[in-house]
Design a protein around this motif. Sequence first.
Motif, PDB file in Angstrom:
ATOM      1  N   PRO A  83       0.835  -1.210   0.000  1.00 24.34           N
ATOM      2  CA  PRO A  83       0.000   0.000   0.000  1.00 24.34           C
ATOM      3  C   PRO A  83       0.866   1.256   0.000  1.00 24.34           C
ATOM      4  O   PRO A  83       1.736   1.429   0.848  1.00 24.34           O
ATOM      5  N   CYS A  84       0.635   2.132  -0.965  1.00 26.80           N
ATOM      6  CA  CYS A  84       1.431   3.343  -1.111  1.00 26.80           C
ATOM      7  C   CYS A  84       0.579   4.440  -1.732  1.00 26.80           C
ATOM      8  O   CYS A  84      -0.156   4.190  -2.691  1.00 26.80           O
ATOM      9  N   VAL A  85       0.669   5.637  -1.166  1.00 23.40           N
ATOM     10  CA  VAL A  85      -0.032   6.806  -1.703  1.00 23.40           C
ATOM     11  C   VAL A  85       1.013   7.872  -1.993  1.00 23.40           C
ATOM     12  O   VAL A  85       1.871   8.159  -1.161  1.00 23.40           O
ATOM     13  N   ARG A  86       0.957   8.458  -3.198  1.00 24.92           N
ATOM     14  CA  ARG A  86       1.872   9.530  -3.575  1.00 24.92           C
ATOM     15  C   ARG A  86       1.054  10.726  -4.034  1.00 24.92           C
ATOM     16  O   ARG A  86       0.109  10.571  -4.814  1.00 24.92           O
ATOM     17  N   TYR A  87       1.416  11.904  -3.570  1.00 19.93           N
ATOM     18  CA  TYR A  87       0.700  13.097  -4.009  1.00 19.93           C
ATOM     19  C   TYR A  87       1.602  14.313  -3.871  1.00 19.93           C
ATOM     20  O   TYR A  87       2.601  14.287  -3.146  1.00 19.93           O
ATOM     21  N   ILE A  88       1.251  15.373  -4.568  1.00 22.49           N
ATOM     22  CA  ILE A  88       1.977  16.635  -4.469  1.00 22.49           C
ATOM     23  C   ILE A  88       1.293  17.476  -3.406  1.00 22.49           C
ATOM     24  O   ILE A  88       0.108  17.805  -3.528  1.00 22.49           O
ATOM     25  N   GLN A 108       7.131   8.230   4.054  1.00 21.98           N
ATOM     26  CA  GLN A 108       8.362   7.487   3.833  1.00 21.98           C
ATOM     27  C   GLN A 108       9.383   8.282   3.033  1.00 21.98           C
ATOM     28  O   GLN A 108      10.579   8.066   3.149  1.00 21.98           O
ATOM     29  N   GLN A 109       8.909   9.191   2.181  1.00 19.81           N
ATOM     30  CA  GLN A 109       9.837   9.958   1.348  1.00 19.81           C
ATOM     31  C   GLN A 109       9.206  11.298   0.990  1.00 19.81           C
ATOM     32  O   GLN A 109       8.016  11.368   0.687  1.00 19.81           O
ATOM     33  N   GLU A 110      10.007  12.350   1.036  1.00 22.16           N
ATOM     34  CA  GLU A 110       9.550  13.669   0.633  1.00 22.16           C
ATOM     35  C   GLU A 110      10.609  14.291  -0.257  1.00 22.16           C
ATOM     36  O   GLU A 110      11.762  14.446   0.145  1.00 22.16           O
ATOM     37  N   THR A 111      10.227  14.607  -1.486  1.00 19.57           N
ATOM     38  CA  THR A 111      11.166  15.123  -2.475  1.00 19.57           C
ATOM     39  C   THR A 111      10.752  16.521  -2.918  1.00 19.57           C
ATOM     40  O   THR A 111       9.702  16.681  -3.553  1.00 19.57           O
ATOM     41  N   PRO A 112      11.532  17.560  -2.576  1.00 18.30           N
ATOM     42  CA  PRO A 112      11.211  18.916  -3.034  1.00 18.30           C
ATOM     43  C   PRO A 112      11.194  18.992  -4.560  1.00 18.30           C
ATOM     44  O   PRO A 112      11.990  18.325  -5.237  1.00 18.30           O
ATOM     45  N   SER A 270       6.496  19.713  -2.523  1.00 16.57           N
ATOM     46  CA  SER A 270       7.164  18.408  -2.524  1.00 16.57           C
ATOM     47  C   SER A 270       6.240  17.309  -3.003  1.00 16.57           C
ATOM     48  O   SER A 270       5.014  17.404  -2.883  1.00 16.57           O
ATOM     49  N   LEU A 271       6.849  16.273  -3.542  1.00 14.24           N
ATOM     50  CA  LEU A 271       6.143  15.029  -3.813  1.00 14.24           C
ATOM     51  C   LEU A 271       6.327  14.144  -2.587  1.00 14.24           C
ATOM     52  O   LEU A 271       7.457  13.870  -2.169  1.00 14.24           O
TER      53      LEU A 271
END
Length: 298
Positions: A83-88, A108-112, A270-271
Amino acid sequence: MEIDDAGVREMRRLLRQVQEHLFLSHVDLGARRETVGWVELVYHPANAVPDLNYIAPRRKTAWVSGHNLQQGLDRMASLERTPCVRYIEGLYPPLFAKALGEFGLEAQQETPIMLYKAGGIQSLGLVPPSPALSAHEDIRVSIVQDELGAELWWEFWRNGLYDVIAPGIEPLIRWRQNGSPVGQQVDIMIYRQKSLVGVARVSLQPQNQSSQITALALLQEMRSADLTQTLLAAALHQALARGCDLVFAPGDSDDLRALYRDLGFIDVGSLVSYSQRAPVANEGTDDGGVAQPVLTTL
């Protein structure tokens, strides 16, 4: 800087363009895309790498209910994906992150993300400079868009002479068994005299008029801020020349973000990736923070 309603609408439009670019690029890399209620589901049928297996709120949705989130997570489970959710983050209110926590998901991860808009963002009064190519006589730029590019990244990965910066928003193709890379990508190489000193990979989505600087490789013994900015400027120039009026890039470090700003990029948020926390081998080393981006390859 204070942003009025027109500026907010413009920024949201640009962020949605970034999100659509990622959807399209991941599909080019072999992932499939389907709509489940109010979420988009992206999954790769043969590769479980997280960057190609996630759910995200549907375009133009301001909120996703718990029911719709559960539908998407259940569908991922049926595909045997974590299970994974990605959003801006700039597209959704802070309460959205809290809602994800109620489903047992953690950041788990934040990418500017850095963004360049050709012609500027009028509603914000921002007009970036045109990218200037290097004036150094000993710098030469070359472009490749075939299997040679994939072979180059394979060599960078193996020989350790180059610093590779690829935060993982879009997996980096090193090699394909059939000898051909997948997707719409171009590699910009810069030479100093006869030595290859830097390479930038750019992914292109002409129908979305967008491009992403996905990875950089710099010869360690030659790496400098000037050389890095020369490489970034060449990548930006190439993306604009191919009709992409929006160019974005992951800001992997403070130093890199400063170089992007010098070229006219702006910070746009960030994403963020939320998923079930993986087991930690040594709990004493886990500080509970958000993981740094890692290199993902295919």
